[in-house]
Design an enzyme around this catalytic site. Structure first.
Site, PDB file in Angstrom:
ATOM      1  N   SER A  71       0.794  -1.242   0.000  1.00 49.25           N
ATOM      2  CA  SER A  71       0.000   0.000   0.000  1.00 49.25           C
ATOM      3  C   SER A  71       0.819   1.281   0.000  1.00 49.25           C
ATOM      4  CB  SER A  71      -0.951   0.020   1.194  1.00 49.25           C
ATOM      5  OG  SER A  71      -2.093  -0.724   0.876  1.00 49.25           O
ATOM      6  N   LYS A  74       0.252   3.548  -2.891  1.00 52.14           N
ATOM      7  CA  LYS A  74      -0.956   4.373  -3.044  1.00 52.14           C
ATOM      8  C   LYS A  74      -0.681   5.881  -3.159  1.00 52.14           C
ATOM      9  CE  LYS A  74      -4.352   1.108  -1.056  1.00 52.14           C
ATOM     10  NZ  LYS A  74      -3.714  -0.174  -0.871  1.00 52.14           N
ATOM     11  N   TYR A 196      -3.715  -1.897 -10.319  1.00 49.75           N
ATOM     12  CA  TYR A 196      -3.620  -1.768  -8.861  1.00 49.75           C
ATOM     13  C   TYR A 196      -2.729  -2.868  -8.274  1.00 49.75           C
ATOM     14  CZ  TYR A 196      -4.907  -2.195  -3.974  1.00 49.75           C
ATOM     15  OH  TYR A 196      -4.833  -2.318  -2.604  1.00 49.75           O
ATOM     16  N   TYR A 248      -4.023   3.470   7.798  1.00 47.96           N
ATOM     17  CA  TYR A 248      -5.220   2.642   7.971  1.00 47.96           C
ATOM     18  C   TYR A 248      -6.061   3.230   9.114  1.00 47.96           C
ATOM     19  CZ  TYR A 248      -2.144  -0.673   5.528  1.00 47.96           C
ATOM     20  OH  TYR A 248      -1.281  -1.275   4.671  1.00 47.96           O
ATOM     21  N   VAL A 266       1.107  -3.745   3.989  1.00 45.38           N
ATOM     22  CA  VAL A 266       1.022  -5.022   4.701  1.00 45.38           C
ATOM     23  C   VAL A 266       2.295  -5.867   4.627  1.00 45.38           C
ATOM     24  CG1 VAL A 266      -1.496  -5.245   4.621  1.00 45.38           C
ATOM     25  CG2 VAL A 266      -0.109  -6.178   2.755  1.00 45.38           C
TER      26      VAL A 266
HETATM   27  N1  GLU Z   1      -2.200  -5.629  -2.104  1.00 39.94           N
HETATM   28  C1  GLU Z   1      -2.821  -5.360  -0.846  1.00 39.94           C
HETATM   29  C2  GLU Z   1      -4.312  -5.349  -0.978  1.00 39.94           C
HETATM   30  O1  GLU Z   1      -4.824  -4.661  -1.780  1.00 39.94           O
HETATM   31  C3  GLU Z   1      -2.307  -4.082  -0.285  1.00 39.94           C
HETATM   32  C4  GLU Z   1      -2.785  -3.942   1.084  1.00 39.94           C
HETATM   33  C5  GLU Z   1      -1.933  -3.053   1.939  1.00 39.94           C
HETATM   34  O2  GLU Z   1      -0.708  -3.028   1.868  1.00 39.94           O
HETATM   35  O3  GLU Z   1      -2.564  -2.352   2.738  1.00 39.94           O
HETATM   36  O4  GLU Z   1      -5.000  -6.016  -0.259  1.00 39.94           O
END
Ligand code: GLU
Length: 325
Positions: A71, A74, A196, A248, A266
């Site tokens: 993430s 992002k 994504y 988060y 994650v």
């Molecule tokens: N590829 C993960 C998902 O979309 C990324 C999640 C993350 O790092 O928060 O679930």
């Protein structure tokens, strides 16, 4: 420019090494297992890097070992979308409001029928849909090239992780269909998701992430190469949404305790940005119940305290330690 290897006695080098050592024996947290590749991570892996806007890097621990960015991609895809389409178009598809929900919540803002923000999966999938041009290879390459320019070295996608994300990402698929139904997807579901997942699967090390953070801190220009990677106006929007939404459902505690724009992933990576000063990254796979790296949180809090990074620190106006050098 200070070379940390040839200047091991630099005060920040010593501080980074001490903070690393302090949390080495932490046993808390659980490695993410939602895809098998992440579940194979060794809980002892742990690295810290600090990259300043003058181009120096200070590092300790597992700083060569690669992991997928997850993430932490992002903010960068959001910056690309802002650069390509401008704030108005992007905000038509994704908002800037924090959410107390988990990163993978299947939820839209009830008032706007749009994802709350680009730092949760729904908002990032909507942002990715904007970056789809119809040429999937070119779209992936453009993203990898942008991250490479921000990090200052050529990066690539971990194809095994990418395939695993595609085959097991049912929840993200559900989110994409919810977006489609709400008119908040600018591309077909599979195209948006493929981009994504590719973004999440870029391989980096902790120094790469610190350098990317330093590029944001340096208002979009890579401090070492001088390449203008992101437009300065986009960086302002990215950092503000990272500040309120980047951790988060642990964003409030982070703002309270560390007090800088940040993003976590994650794979156990946390990236922090101190505007016009430095970027830092801490990587260690064991996560707490909110999906944030346990060592990452503890080491970041120490860096914030010892370098005076918190934006509301009463004793400093950001990075007072650096001013004293
Ligand atoms: N590829 C993960 C998902 O979309 C990324 C999640 C993350 O790092 O928060 O679930």
């Amino acid at each position: 420019m200070t070379d940390p290897v040839s200047a091991p006695t630099h005060p920040i080098a010593g501080l980074v090494a001490r903070v690393h050592e302090r949390h080495r024996d932490v046993k808390d947290g659980v490695v993410a297992t939602y895809i098998p590749e992440l579940g194979r991570a060794d809980p002892s892996w742990y690295g810290i890097a600090v990259a300043t806007v003058d181009g120096s890097v200070y590092q300790a621990g597992d700083t060569d070992r690669e992991f997928t960015i997850q993430s932490v991609a992002k903010p960068f895809s959001y910056a690309m979308a802002l650069g390509r389409f401008g704030g108005e178009r992007v905000q038509g598809i994704v908002g800037v409001e924090p959410t107390g929900d988990a990163f993978n919540a299947i939820a839209l803002d009830p008032l706007t029928n749009r994802p709350f923000n680009p730092m949760v999966n729904a908002g990032a999938i909507a942002t990715s849909s904007l970056l789809v041009t119809g040429d999937p290879v070119a779209d992936r390459d453009a993203f990898v090239a942008t991250l490479s320019a921000a990090a200052g070295r050529q990066l690539s996608i971990d194809e095994a992780v990418f395939r695993s994300e595609v085959t097991t990402g049912h929840r993200n698929r559900a989110i994409a269909y919810l977006l489609l139904n709400a008119g908040a997807l600018a591309a077909p579901v599979d195209a948006a998701l493929d981009l994504y997942f590719a973004q999440c699967s870029v391989k980096v090390n902790v120094v790469d992430v610190a350098r990317m953070a330093a590029t944001l801190a340096n208002i979009g220009t890579n401090p070492v190469s001088g390449a203008e990677v992101f437009p300065s106006g986009a960086v302002r929007d990215v950092l503000s949404v990272m500040f309120t939404c980047g951790m988060y459902d642990g964003a409030g505690l982070w703002a309270h305790r560390v007090g800088v724009p940040a993003k976590s992933g994650v794979s156990g990576i946390i990236m922090g940005v101190v505007n016009r000063r430095l970027g830092f990254a801490v990587w260690s796979p064991p996560l707490n119940e909110r999906g944030n790296s346990v060592r990452g949180l503890r080491a970041s809090a120490d860096l914030a305290d010892e370098l005076g990074l918190h934006v509301f620190d009463p004793l400093s106006i950001g990075a007072s330690f650096l001013d004293a050098l």
